[in-house]
Design a protein around this motif. Structure first.
Motif, PDB file in Angstrom:
ATOM      1  N   TYR A  40       0.805  -1.227   0.000  1.00 19.91           N
ATOM      2  CA  TYR A  40       0.000   0.000   0.000  1.00 19.91           C
ATOM      3  C   TYR A  40       0.841   1.282   0.000  1.00 19.91           C
ATOM      4  O   TYR A  40       0.298   2.378   0.072  1.00 19.91           O
ATOM      5  CB  TYR A  40      -0.962   0.010   1.189  1.00 19.91           C
ATOM      6  CG  TYR A  40      -2.062  -1.010   1.056  1.00 19.91           C
ATOM      7  CD1 TYR A  40      -3.121  -0.794   0.180  1.00 19.91           C
ATOM      8  CD2 TYR A  40      -2.035  -2.184   1.780  1.00 19.91           C
ATOM      9  CE1 TYR A  40      -4.134  -1.730   0.035  1.00 19.91           C
ATOM     10  CE2 TYR A  40      -3.038  -3.135   1.647  1.00 19.91           C
ATOM     11  CZ  TYR A  40      -4.084  -2.904   0.772  1.00 19.91           C
ATOM     12  OH  TYR A  40      -5.075  -3.838   0.625  1.00 19.91           O
ATOM     13  N   PHE A  41       2.142   1.140  -0.103  1.00 19.48           N
ATOM     14  CA  PHE A  41       3.049   2.294  -0.066  1.00 19.48           C
ATOM     15  C   PHE A  41       2.661   3.351  -1.099  1.00 19.48           C
ATOM     16  O   PHE A  41       2.726   4.548  -0.829  1.00 19.48           O
ATOM     17  CB  PHE A  41       4.488   1.818  -0.302  1.00 19.48           C
ATOM     18  CG  PHE A  41       5.506   2.907  -0.282  1.00 19.48           C
ATOM     19  CD1 PHE A  41       5.953   3.434   0.914  1.00 19.48           C
ATOM     20  CD2 PHE A  41       6.025   3.421  -1.461  1.00 19.48           C
ATOM     21  CE1 PHE A  41       6.898   4.452   0.942  1.00 19.48           C
ATOM     22  CE2 PHE A  41       6.962   4.426  -1.442  1.00 19.48           C
ATOM     23  CZ  PHE A  41       7.402   4.946  -0.241  1.00 19.48           C
ATOM     24  N   ARG A  42       2.237   2.937  -2.254  1.00 27.20           N
ATOM     25  CA  ARG A  42       1.916   3.879  -3.340  1.00 27.20           C
ATOM     26  C   ARG A  42       0.789   4.837  -2.982  1.00 27.20           C
ATOM     27  O   ARG A  42       0.635   5.882  -3.597  1.00 27.20           O
ATOM     28  CB  ARG A  42       1.612   3.129  -4.627  1.00 27.20           C
ATOM     29  CG  ARG A  42       0.352   2.305  -4.571  1.00 27.20           C
ATOM     30  CD  ARG A  42       0.122   1.572  -5.897  1.00 27.20           C
ATOM     31  NE  ARG A  42      -1.006   0.684  -5.812  1.00 27.20           N
ATOM     32  CZ  ARG A  42      -0.911  -0.628  -5.602  1.00 27.20           C
ATOM     33  NH1 ARG A  42       0.267  -1.177  -5.457  1.00 27.20           N
ATOM     34  NH2 ARG A  42      -1.994  -1.362  -5.551  1.00 27.20           N
ATOM     35  N   TYR A  43      -0.029   4.490  -1.997  1.00 23.58           N
ATOM     36  CA  TYR A  43      -1.132   5.348  -1.590  1.00 23.58           C
ATOM     37  C   TYR A  43      -0.744   6.393  -0.550  1.00 23.58           C
ATOM     38  O   TYR A  43      -1.547   7.251  -0.215  1.00 23.58           O
ATOM     39  CB  TYR A  43      -2.291   4.500  -1.046  1.00 23.58           C
ATOM     40  CG  TYR A  43      -2.838   3.545  -2.082  1.00 23.58           C
ATOM     41  CD1 TYR A  43      -3.510   4.017  -3.198  1.00 23.58           C
ATOM     42  CD2 TYR A  43      -2.653   2.179  -1.946  1.00 23.58           C
ATOM     43  CE1 TYR A  43      -3.997   3.137  -4.163  1.00 23.58           C
ATOM     44  CE2 TYR A  43      -3.140   1.296  -2.899  1.00 23.58           C
ATOM     45  CZ  TYR A  43      -3.806   1.781  -4.003  1.00 23.58           C
ATOM     46  OH  TYR A  43      -4.282   0.919  -4.952  1.00 23.58           O
ATOM     47  N   CYS A  44       0.464   6.327  -0.069  1.00 29.29           N
ATOM     48  CA  CYS A  44       0.943   7.275   0.935  1.00 29.29           C
ATOM     49  C   CYS A  44       1.144   8.646   0.278  1.00 29.29           C
ATOM     50  O   CYS A  44       1.622   8.734  -0.858  1.00 29.29           O
ATOM     51  CB  CYS A  44       2.270   6.760   1.495  1.00 29.29           C
ATOM     52  SG  CYS A  44       3.009   7.825   2.745  1.00 29.29           S
TER      53      CYS A  44
END
Length: 78
Positions: A40-44
């Motif tokens: 989910y890093f890309r949503y940070c």
């Protein structure tokens, strides 16, 4: 264990087990959640990515998780 926490489980996690403790986002109490944080890093938000990347690598080392994402490694270098 899967990477889903119910509300009560999430409340029990101390702030220092979150990738972004001030926001209580990206909980990483175990290896499965480290992998979820990586996924989910890309949503940070962009401005928080360097801090989250460093936290992911720190928790990954603690739980023996191999982080393969070059993006996370790049942000951790910032």
């Amino acid at each position: 264990m899967n990477d889903r926490l119910d509300t009560e489980e999430r409340k029990e996690i101390p702030d220092n087990e979150f990738g972004l403790p001030e926001r209580r986002e990206y909980p990483m109490p175990d290896a499965a959640h480290v992998r979820a944080a990586e996924a989910y890093f890309r949503y940070c938000p962009e401005e928080l990515k360097p801090r989250l990347a460093k936290a992911i690598l720190r928790f990954a080392a603690q739980y023996g998780v191999d982080v393969e994402s070059p993006t996370i490694h790049e942000y951790a270098e910032m």
